[in-house]
Design a protein around this motif. Structure first.
Motif, PDB file in Angstrom:
ATOM      1  N   GLN A   1       0.812  -1.217   0.000  1.00 28.74           N
ATOM      2  CA  GLN A   1       0.000   0.000   0.000  1.00 28.74           C
ATOM      3  C   GLN A   1       0.844   1.264   0.000  1.00 28.74           C
ATOM      4  O   GLN A   1       0.546   2.212  -0.723  1.00 28.74           O
ATOM      5  CB  GLN A   1      -0.937   0.009   1.216  1.00 28.74           C
ATOM      6  N   THR A   2       1.897   1.291   0.790  1.00 29.33           N
ATOM      7  CA  THR A   2       2.697   2.513   0.906  1.00 29.33           C
ATOM      8  C   THR A   2       3.770   2.625  -0.163  1.00 29.33           C
ATOM      9  O   THR A   2       4.260   3.721  -0.444  1.00 29.33           O
ATOM     10  CB  THR A   2       3.362   2.579   2.291  1.00 29.33           C
ATOM     11  N   GLY A   3       4.178   1.490  -0.754  1.00 36.60           N
ATOM     12  CA  GLY A   3       5.247   1.520  -1.749  1.00 36.60           C
ATOM     13  C   GLY A   3       6.631   1.678  -1.154  1.00 36.60           C
ATOM     14  O   GLY A   3       7.620   1.762  -1.894  1.00 36.60           O
ATOM     15  N   GLN A   4       6.740   1.690   0.168  1.00 36.01           N
ATOM     16  CA  GLN A   4       8.048   1.851   0.808  1.00 36.01           C
ATOM     17  C   GLN A   4       8.915   0.616   0.567  1.00 36.01           C
ATOM     18  O   GLN A   4       8.455  -0.519   0.668  1.00 36.01           O
ATOM     19  CB  GLN A   4       7.875   2.060   2.311  1.00 36.01           C
TER      20      GLN A   4
ATOM     21  N   ILE B   1      -4.012   1.737  12.678  1.00 43.11           N
ATOM     22  CA  ILE B   1      -4.486   3.006  12.114  1.00 43.11           C
ATOM     23  C   ILE B   1      -3.839   3.226  10.755  1.00 43.11           C
ATOM     24  O   ILE B   1      -2.605   3.173  10.624  1.00 43.11           O
ATOM     25  CB  ILE B   1      -4.156   4.185  13.047  1.00 43.11           C
ATOM     26  N   ALA B   2      -4.647   3.474   9.744  1.00 46.32           N
ATOM     27  CA  ALA B   2      -4.146   3.836   8.416  1.00 46.32           C
ATOM     28  C   ALA B   2      -4.051   5.354   8.302  1.00 46.32           C
ATOM     29  O   ALA B   2      -4.826   6.087   8.924  1.00 46.32           O
ATOM     30  CB  ALA B   2      -5.071   3.289   7.339  1.00 46.32           C
ATOM     31  N   GLY B   3      -3.086   5.822   7.513  1.00 48.36           N
ATOM     32  CA  GLY B   3      -2.976   7.246   7.225  1.00 48.36           C
ATOM     33  C   GLY B   3      -2.163   8.044   8.215  1.00 48.36           C
ATOM     34  O   GLY B   3      -2.079   9.277   8.097  1.00 48.36           O
ATOM     35  N   ALA B   4      -1.533   7.391   9.203  1.00 48.47           N
ATOM     36  CA  ALA B   4      -0.632   8.102  10.118  1.00 48.47           C
ATOM     37  C   ALA B   4       0.734   8.265   9.454  1.00 48.47           C
ATOM     38  O   ALA B   4       1.246   7.331   8.836  1.00 48.47           O
ATOM     39  CB  ALA B   4      -0.490   7.340  11.428  1.00 48.47           C
ATOM     40  N   THR B   5       1.324   9.445   9.573  1.00 51.43           N
ATOM     41  CA  THR B   5       2.641   9.705   8.994  1.00 51.43           C
ATOM     42  C   THR B   5       3.708   9.601  10.080  1.00 51.43           C
ATOM     43  O   THR B   5       3.643  10.315  11.087  1.00 51.43           O
ATOM     44  CB  THR B   5       2.698  11.094   8.351  1.00 51.43           C
ATOM     45  N   VAL B   6       4.658   8.700   9.875  1.00 48.00           N
ATOM     46  CA  VAL B   6       5.756   8.514  10.830  1.00 48.00           C
ATOM     47  C   VAL B   6       7.035   9.003  10.151  1.00 48.00           C
ATOM     48  O   VAL B   6       7.393   8.524   9.072  1.00 48.00           O
ATOM     49  CB  VAL B   6       5.898   7.042  11.250  1.00 48.00           C
ATOM     50  N   THR B   7       7.718   9.949  10.778  1.00 48.67           N
ATOM     51  CA  THR B   7       8.906  10.578  10.192  1.00 48.67           C
ATOM     52  C   THR B   7      10.116  10.323  11.084  1.00 48.67           C
ATOM     53  O   THR B   7      10.038  10.461  12.307  1.00 48.67           O
ATOM     54  CB  THR B   7       8.691  12.095  10.019  1.00 48.67           C
ATOM     55  N   LEU B   8      11.231   9.962  10.455  1.00 49.67           N
ATOM     56  CA  LEU B   8      12.483   9.696  11.169  1.00 49.67           C
ATOM     57  C   LEU B   8      13.419  10.884  11.055  1.00 49.67           C
ATOM     58  O   LEU B   8      13.587  11.453   9.967  1.00 49.67           O
ATOM     59  CB  LEU B   8      13.153   8.449  10.580  1.00 49.67           C
TER      60      LEU B   8
ATOM     61  N   SER C   1      12.287   7.271   2.146  1.00 53.99           N
ATOM     62  CA  SER C   1      11.744   6.472   3.243  1.00 53.99           C
ATOM     63  C   SER C   1      11.832   7.182   4.590  1.00 53.99           C
ATOM     64  O   SER C   1      11.550   6.571   5.624  1.00 53.99           O
ATOM     65  CB  SER C   1      12.476   5.130   3.314  1.00 53.99           C
ATOM     66  N   LEU C   2      12.211   8.459   4.610  1.00 54.01           N
ATOM     67  CA  LEU C   2      12.278   9.177   5.880  1.00 54.01           C
ATOM     68  C   LEU C   2      10.899   9.420   6.472  1.00 54.01           C
ATOM     69  O   LEU C   2      10.747   9.576   7.677  1.00 54.01           O
ATOM     70  CB  LEU C   2      13.006  10.514   5.692  1.00 54.01           C
ATOM     71  N   SER C   3       9.873   9.480   5.611  1.00 52.29           N
ATOM     72  CA  SER C   3       8.491   9.622   6.067  1.00 52.29           C
ATOM     73  C   SER C   3       7.676   8.484   5.503  1.00 52.29           C
ATOM     74  O   SER C   3       7.729   8.224   4.299  1.00 52.29           O
ATOM     75  CB  SER C   3       7.893  10.955   5.622  1.00 52.29           C
ATOM     76  N   VAL C   4       6.917   7.824   6.368  1.00 55.90           N
ATOM     77  CA  VAL C   4       6.115   6.670   5.977  1.00 55.90           C
ATOM     78  C   VAL C   4       4.670   6.939   6.372  1.00 55.90           C
ATOM     79  O   VAL C   4       4.390   7.326   7.510  1.00 55.90           O
ATOM     80  CB  VAL C   4       6.607   5.391   6.684  1.00 55.90           C
ATOM     81  N   VAL C   5       3.742   6.751   5.427  1.00 57.90           N
ATOM     82  CA  VAL C   5       2.315   6.843   5.717  1.00 57.90           C
ATOM     83  C   VAL C   5       1.789   5.420   5.868  1.00 57.90           C
ATOM     84  O   VAL C   5       1.917   4.604   4.952  1.00 57.90           O
ATOM     85  CB  VAL C   5       1.550   7.586   4.608  1.00 57.90           C
ATOM     86  N   THR C   6       1.220   5.100   7.007  1.00 60.39           N
ATOM     87  CA  THR C   6       0.810   3.733   7.288  1.00 60.39           C
ATOM     88  C   THR C   6      -0.365   3.304   6.417  1.00 60.39           C
ATOM     89  O   THR C   6      -1.227   4.108   6.060  1.00 60.39           O
ATOM     90  CB  THR C   6       0.414   3.568   8.764  1.00 60.39           C
ATOM     91  N   GLY C   7      -0.367   2.011   6.075  1.00 62.47           N
ATOM     92  CA  GLY C   7      -1.495   1.422   5.386  1.00 62.47           C
ATOM     93  C   GLY C   7      -2.494   0.872   6.389  1.00 62.47           C
ATOM     94  O   GLY C   7      -2.436   1.182   7.587  1.00 62.47           O
TER      95      GLY C   7
ATOM     96  N   TYR D   1       4.895   0.491  10.258  1.00 58.76           N
ATOM     97  CA  TYR D   1       5.934   1.417   9.842  1.00 58.76           C
ATOM     98  C   TYR D   1       7.270   0.726  10.065  1.00 58.76           C
ATOM     99  O   TYR D   1       7.393  -0.167  10.903  1.00 58.76           O
ATOM    100  CB  TYR D   1       5.856   2.740  10.611  1.00 58.76           C
ATOM    101  N   GLY D   2       8.267   1.115   9.290  1.00 55.36           N
ATOM    102  CA  GLY D   2       9.577   0.499   9.441  1.00 55.36           C
ATOM    103  C   GLY D   2      10.676   1.402   8.938  1.00 55.36           C
ATOM    104  O   GLY D   2      10.538   2.027   7.881  1.00 55.36           O
TER     105      GLY D   2
END
Length: 448
Positions: A209-212, A288-295, A316-322, A327-328
């Protein structure tokens, strides 16, 4: 007296192929066409490169190159690319990649491909060196396969009962060029057939879903001890997995520098999905889908460069969850020691972190050196009521540290608003209670 010609551009063309040989029925091999200007002045106007493929080869994908506009249908044998980019005197232009499909019954043959460059302000008298030829041998195909699964116990071995994951994107690259893409099936399995034998292959995996780009891939899922990181006999085709039969390296989280020989059937080139954690609802405990996790990397002992030190690079510094909430972040082996911090942006319907229901533990957590893992919570999924809910927003670690897993992050849902159409009823009910209270007070006062 001899005439001295005016300074002018003089176009030449070079043509190479990869891998070293193609295979009948394959579609992973490609030609690289690179124009250059050996003249005394810069080019001007339109430069054209035309290529007619030999019998047995057809276009497997549209030809492409930076600054080039290419025509030529997939399945066809002719292509033309044009560009207005200037090639400086003595300079080289941008290359064109032409991926081809090889017909059946061509094993053992030599195929010669010819192309020509023209235009760019080159005078007619200098066009005698504008063509290029490249001959490629055709052999037998190779194949590669593997599995994507949820590695619940973090041992990087596909165990009985671990869930196989469908729909993950698997990409095959050759010298950095994408030459194949597929998805894991209902059993979590993928396969690439009809590969041209050669070196320089790479396999990487993307979240559906995220393409990460996801790490860390393994060269087998059965725990077979590799034999010095490569096949035992590099001149023989393989049909089993001896630990690392294609000689892959995994330092960047993908399967890199794979070598396939004619007839190879390489198996167990796989991805154990072992996420950093899940973003979940602190009330329902659902992902939760749509949360943005940033490193972010702070207080580094060295310079952190995401393109070098993070699997997937800066993208990949920011990941939007599916919908799975995963997140990883996967550091490469050369990443410097830093305080790596996580920032979460809540989607609609959720309050900004940190959670008031399940607050975080003060960080940064110092992560010990590898081998091994640092599991923040014991379970690989969002915690159920009664489970450990420890989590951190910052960690002190490096590329040589243990992997951090199960750092599940809660978000609090927004308070439920009272519907507008129910407010009059609530107001009337409140007034009723007020009146009842007033009447009781009056009766008490009369008695007294």
């Amino acid at each position: 007296f001899a005439e001295i010609p005016d300074p002018a551009p003089d176009l030449v063309l070079s043509k190479t192929h990869a891998p070293a040989s193609f295979a009948e029925g394959s579609s992973t091999g490609y030609f690289t066409l690179t124009p250059a200007n050996i003249g005394a002045t810069d080019t001007s106007g339109i430069i054209t490169v035309a290529d007619t493929l030999p019998a047995g080869l057809t276009l497997a994908a549209a030809a492409a190159g930076s600054g080039w506009n290419c025509t030529g249908s997939v399945g066809g044998t002719n292509l033309t690319c044009t560009s207005t980019q200037v090639i400086a005197a003595g300079g080289t232009g941008n290359p064109i990649i032409v991926r081809v499909a090889v017909g059946a019954g061509l094993a053992g043959q030599l195929l010669t491909n010819s192309a020509v460059v023209s235009g760019g302000g080159e005078p007619a008298g200098l066009s005698g060196n504008n063509s290029a030829q490249d001959t490629v041998a055709v052999g037998e195909v190779a194949s590669v396969s593997g599995t994507v699964w949820e590695d619940l116990n973090h041992d990087r071995i596909l165990d009985v009962g671990e869930r196989r994951l469908a729909g993950w994107t698997v990409e095959l690259l050759l010298n950095g060029n994408l030459v194949g893409s597929t998805s894991s099936d209902a059993n979590g399995e993928y396969r690439f057939d009809s590969l041209s034998p050669g070196e320089g292959y790479q396999i990487r995996f993307r979240h559906p879903q995220t393409g990460q780009i996801w790490g860390d891939a393994v060269t087998n899922e059965q725990g077979i001890v590799p034999s010095q990181g490569s096949r035992d006999n590099p001149n023989a085709a393989v049909n089993t997995n001896t630990g690392n039969p294609a000689g892959a390296t995994t330092g960047d989280g993908t399967l890199l520098s794979l070598v396939f020989f004619a007839g190879d059937n390489v198996i167990q080139q796989s991805l154990p999905v072992d996420p950093s954690g899940v973003v979940y609802n602190s009330s329902s405990r659902q992902p939760i889908a749509g949360a943005t996790v940033t490193l972010s990397a702070l207080n580094c002992l060295g310079v952190f460069d995401a393109d070098l030190h993070l699997v997937g690079g800066s993208a990949s510094l920011s990941v939007v969850t599916g919908t799975d909430g995963l997140y990883g972040f996967f550091l490469t082996a050369t990443a410097p020691q830093c305080d790596y911090t996580l920032e979460v942006t809540a989607p609609g319907g959720f309050q900004a972190p940190p959670s008031n229901v399940i607050p975080p533990t003060m960080g940064p957590l110092t992560v010990p050196a590898a081998p091994g893992i640092t599991a923040i919570q014991p379970q690989a999924t969002a915690p159920a009521p009664g489970d450990d809910t420890t989590y951190y927003f910052s960690f002190t670690l490096s590329g040589g540290s243990q992997d951090v897993v199960n750092n599940h992050i809660p978000l609090d849902p927004m308070p439920t608003a009272v519907p507008v159409n129910s407010r009059p009823a609530l107001l009337a009910l409140a007034l009723t209670f007020v009146l009842l209270g007033w009447r009781r007070a009056v009766k008490r006062s009369r008695r007294s």
